[in-house]
Design a protein around this motif. Sequence first.
Motif, PDB file in Angstrom:
ATOM      1  N   HIS A 153     -69.877 -16.273  80.126  1.00  0.00           N
ATOM      2  CA  HIS A 153     -68.915 -15.200  80.395  1.00  0.00           C
ATOM      3  C   HIS A 153     -68.422 -15.371  81.822  1.00  0.00           C
ATOM      4  N   ALA A 154     -67.142 -15.687  81.979  1.00  0.00           N
ATOM      5  CA  ALA A 154     -66.601 -15.983  83.306  1.00  0.00           C
ATOM      6  C   ALA A 154     -65.456 -15.044  83.663  1.00  0.00           C
ATOM      7  N   SER A 155     -65.446 -14.624  84.925  1.00  0.00           N
ATOM      8  CA  SER A 155     -64.318 -13.881  85.478  1.00  0.00           C
ATOM      9  C   SER A 155     -63.445 -14.872  86.240  1.00  0.00           C
ATOM     10  N   VAL A 156     -62.176 -14.934  85.886  1.00  0.00           N
ATOM     11  CA  VAL A 156     -61.257 -15.854  86.553  1.00  0.00           C
ATOM     12  C   VAL A 156     -60.722 -15.162  87.799  1.00  0.00           C
ATOM     13  N   THR A 157     -61.271 -15.523  88.957  1.00  0.00           N
ATOM     14  CA  THR A 157     -60.866 -14.931  90.228  1.00  0.00           C
ATOM     15  C   THR A 157     -60.255 -16.005  91.122  1.00  0.00           C
ATOM     16  N   ILE A 158     -59.596 -15.574  92.178  1.00  0.00           N
ATOM     17  CA  ILE A 158     -58.985 -16.508  93.115  1.00  0.00           C
ATOM     18  C   ILE A 158     -59.538 -16.263  94.507  1.00  0.00           C
ATOM     19  N   MET A 159     -59.596 -17.320  95.296  1.00  0.00           N
ATOM     20  CA  MET A 159     -60.129 -17.235  96.649  1.00  0.00           C
ATOM     21  C   MET A 159     -59.036 -16.963  97.684  1.00  0.00           C
ATOM     22  N   MET A 160     -57.789 -16.964  97.242  1.00  0.00           N
ATOM     23  CA  MET A 160     -56.668 -16.690  98.137  1.00  0.00           C
ATOM     24  C   MET A 160     -55.672 -15.796  97.410  1.00  0.00           C
ATOM     25  N   GLY A 161     -55.244 -14.714  98.061  1.00  0.00           N
ATOM     26  CA  GLY A 161     -54.279 -13.817  97.450  1.00  0.00           C
ATOM     27  C   GLY A 161     -52.932 -14.482  97.271  1.00  0.00           C
ATOM     28  N   GLY A 162     -52.130 -13.934  96.364  1.00  0.00           N
ATOM     29  CA  GLY A 162     -50.809 -14.503  96.139  1.00  0.00           C
ATOM     30  C   GLY A 162     -50.103 -13.840  94.974  1.00  0.00           C
ATOM     31  N   THR A 163     -48.873 -14.274  94.736  1.00  0.00           N
ATOM     32  CA  THR A 163     -48.044 -13.722  93.667  1.00  0.00           C
ATOM     33  C   THR A 163     -48.066 -14.636  92.452  1.00  0.00           C
ATOM     34  N   LEU A 164     -48.271 -14.055  91.275  1.00  0.00           N
ATOM     35  CA  LEU A 164     -48.284 -14.838  90.041  1.00  0.00           C
ATOM     36  C   LEU A 164     -46.870 -15.244  89.659  1.00  0.00           C
ATOM     37  N   ARG A 165     -46.638 -16.557  89.559  1.00  0.00           N
ATOM     38  CA  ARG A 165     -45.321 -17.069  89.216  1.00  0.00           C
ATOM     39  C   ARG A 165     -45.234 -17.549  87.774  1.00  0.00           C
ATOM     40  N   SER A 166     -46.361 -17.832  87.160  1.00  0.00           N
ATOM     41  CA  SER A 166     -46.364 -18.202  85.738  1.00  0.00           C
ATOM     42  C   SER A 166     -47.734 -17.914  85.147  1.00  0.00           C
ATOM     43  N   ILE A 167     -47.736 -17.564  83.845  1.00  0.00           N
ATOM     44  CA  ILE A 167     -48.975 -17.281  83.113  1.00  0.00           C
ATOM     45  C   ILE A 167     -48.928 -18.069  81.814  1.00  0.00           C
ATOM     46  N   VAL A 217     -54.822 -25.301  82.851  1.00  0.00           N
ATOM     47  CA  VAL A 217     -54.100 -24.407  83.754  1.00  0.00           C
ATOM     48  C   VAL A 217     -53.695 -23.142  83.004  1.00  0.00           C
ATOM     49  N   ILE A 218     -54.088 -21.988  83.532  1.00  0.00           N
ATOM     50  CA  ILE A 218     -53.761 -20.730  82.862  1.00  0.00           C
ATOM     51  C   ILE A 218     -52.779 -19.881  83.671  1.00  0.00           C
ATOM     52  N   ALA A 219     -52.579 -20.220  84.959  1.00  0.00           N
ATOM     53  CA  ALA A 219     -51.622 -19.472  85.774  1.00  0.00           C
ATOM     54  C   ALA A 219     -51.289 -20.255  87.039  1.00  0.00           C
ATOM     55  N   LYS A 220     -50.165 -19.870  87.678  1.00  0.00           N
ATOM     56  CA  LYS A 220     -49.763 -20.462  88.950  1.00  0.00           C
ATOM     57  C   LYS A 220     -49.532 -19.351  89.968  1.00  0.00           C
ATOM     58  N   LEU A 221     -50.042 -19.580  91.171  1.00  0.00           N
ATOM     59  CA  LEU A 221     -49.991 -18.578  92.235  1.00  0.00           C
ATOM     60  C   LEU A 221     -49.248 -19.151  93.434  1.00  0.00           C
ATOM     61  N   GLU A 222     -48.468 -18.310  94.109  1.00  0.00           N
ATOM     62  CA  GLU A 222     -47.749 -18.757  95.294  1.00  0.00           C
ATOM     63  C   GLU A 222     -48.105 -17.895  96.499  1.00  0.00           C
ATOM     64  N   ASN A 223     -48.296 -18.571  97.655  1.00  0.00           N
ATOM     65  CA  ASN A 223     -48.593 -17.885  98.907  1.00  0.00           C
ATOM     66  C   ASN A 223     -48.258 -18.830 100.050  1.00  0.00           C
ATOM     67  N   PRO A 224     -47.446 -18.400 101.021  1.00  0.00           N
ATOM     68  CA  PRO A 224     -47.105 -19.274 102.155  1.00  0.00           C
ATOM     69  C   PRO A 224     -48.335 -19.802 102.885  1.00  0.00           C
ATOM     70  N   GLU A 225     -49.401 -19.026 102.912  1.00  0.00           N
ATOM     71  CA  GLU A 225     -50.619 -19.465 103.595  1.00  0.00           C
ATOM     72  C   GLU A 225     -51.217 -20.707 102.930  1.00  0.00           C
ATOM     73  N   PHE A 226     -51.006 -20.818 101.638  1.00  0.00           N
ATOM     74  CA  PHE A 226     -51.497 -21.990 100.916  1.00  0.00           C
ATOM     75  C   PHE A 226     -50.789 -23.251 101.407  1.00  0.00           C
ATOM     76  N   ILE A 227     -49.502 -23.142 101.654  1.00  0.00           N
ATOM     77  CA  ILE A 227     -48.741 -24.274 102.190  1.00  0.00           C
ATOM     78  C   ILE A 227     -49.183 -24.591 103.615  1.00  0.00           C
ATOM     79  N   ASN A 228     -49.409 -23.548 104.428  1.00  0.00           N
ATOM     80  CA  ASN A 228     -49.868 -23.755 105.802  1.00  0.00           C
ATOM     81  C   ASN A 228     -51.218 -24.455 105.846  1.00  0.00           C
ATOM     82  N   LEU A 229     -52.099 -24.104 104.918  1.00  0.00           N
ATOM     83  CA  LEU A 229     -53.416 -24.719 104.875  1.00  0.00           C
ATOM     84  C   LEU A 229     -53.315 -26.221 104.600  1.00  0.00           C
ATOM     85  N   GLN A 230     -52.442 -26.593 103.698  1.00  0.00           N
ATOM     86  CA  GLN A 230     -52.231 -28.010 103.401  1.00  0.00           C
ATOM     87  C   GLN A 230     -51.620 -28.737 104.603  1.00  0.00           C
ATOM     88  N   GLN A 231     -50.693 -28.064 105.265  1.00  0.00           N
ATOM     89  CA  GLN A 231     -50.060 -28.658 106.440  1.00  0.00           C
ATOM     90  C   GLN A 231     -51.091 -28.893 107.550  1.00  0.00           C
TER      91      GLN A 231
END
Length: 299
Positions: free
Chosen positions: A73-87, A100-114
């Motif tokens: 029994h698993a709860s699907v949680t995320i470690m970074m907040g963001g807006t759901l763009r697809s489900i 893949v069950i969803a896609k999330l967008e957050n500018p901080e995610f891009i900054n982290l990669q940078q």
Amino acid sequence: MKMKYKLLPVICLILLACQSNEKATDNKALSTVKEEVVAETEEVADQDETAEKMVSPENVSLNGTIIVSPQNHASVTIMMGGTLRSISFLPGEYVNKGSVIAKLENPEFINLQQNYLESAAQLEFLETEYNRQKTLSEQEAASKKRFQESKADYLSMKSKKAAAAAQLRILGISPENIEKSGIIQSLLITAPISGYITGTKANLGKYINSGEAICEIVNKSQTMLCLTAYEKDLEYLSAGSPVTFRANSLGNIMFDATVISIGQEIDPVSRSLNVYAKVNNSNTGFRPGMYVTAQIKKK
């Protein structure tokens, strides 16, 4: 008068025939009733037999529900907040682990990669400078201070890159893939286990906070029973005891299970505790939360 006497035998024969037909009809109806009574009696006997199996002085009666283990029994949680763009799922749908069950967008995610890519690039330069200063220091062609500064800069950037890489891995992103393919715009949310989607709490455009569950996933391949036993029955219960049970919503079909653990804390009000059993012959009709009636043979 002669005509009347001639008709009399004929009338008698007709009356006898009618009585015979009525008797045959009555016998047929009586036979049908007997067959229905026998069928009902056999059905009642079968129900009584099932009831006798479920209620016996040699058995401990328990009630409970069907559950799944915490590992299933698993709860699907995320470690970074963001807006759901697809489900990519529907409630009740079966999903495979890693899909893949969803896609999330957050500018901080891009900054982290940078930050990771910049750290990787600077580390390469600092490592080269550190090795150069090390060689010069060994040949006494450079000051020790310059070598120590170069070493400190190199180790600091190495630590920074490792920290950025660790953050990406927590989000399920491979740092190596980032270096090869570049920055990813959306964070992909994948299923941690295979199973059925339940408890959906997501919709397009919704902002999901860090740690918030998007949905639940339940794997029914290995179901269990959570049964309620009373303090007075503890002496009859032990791990390994066979369990016979039926799910109320599945009729009188009997299933088998085996006790795997017994709770160690008794409720002070009801004087009861939980008994957990592993189902031996799982059924596709089982659903977590189904009410069950069970019997455990006294040891």
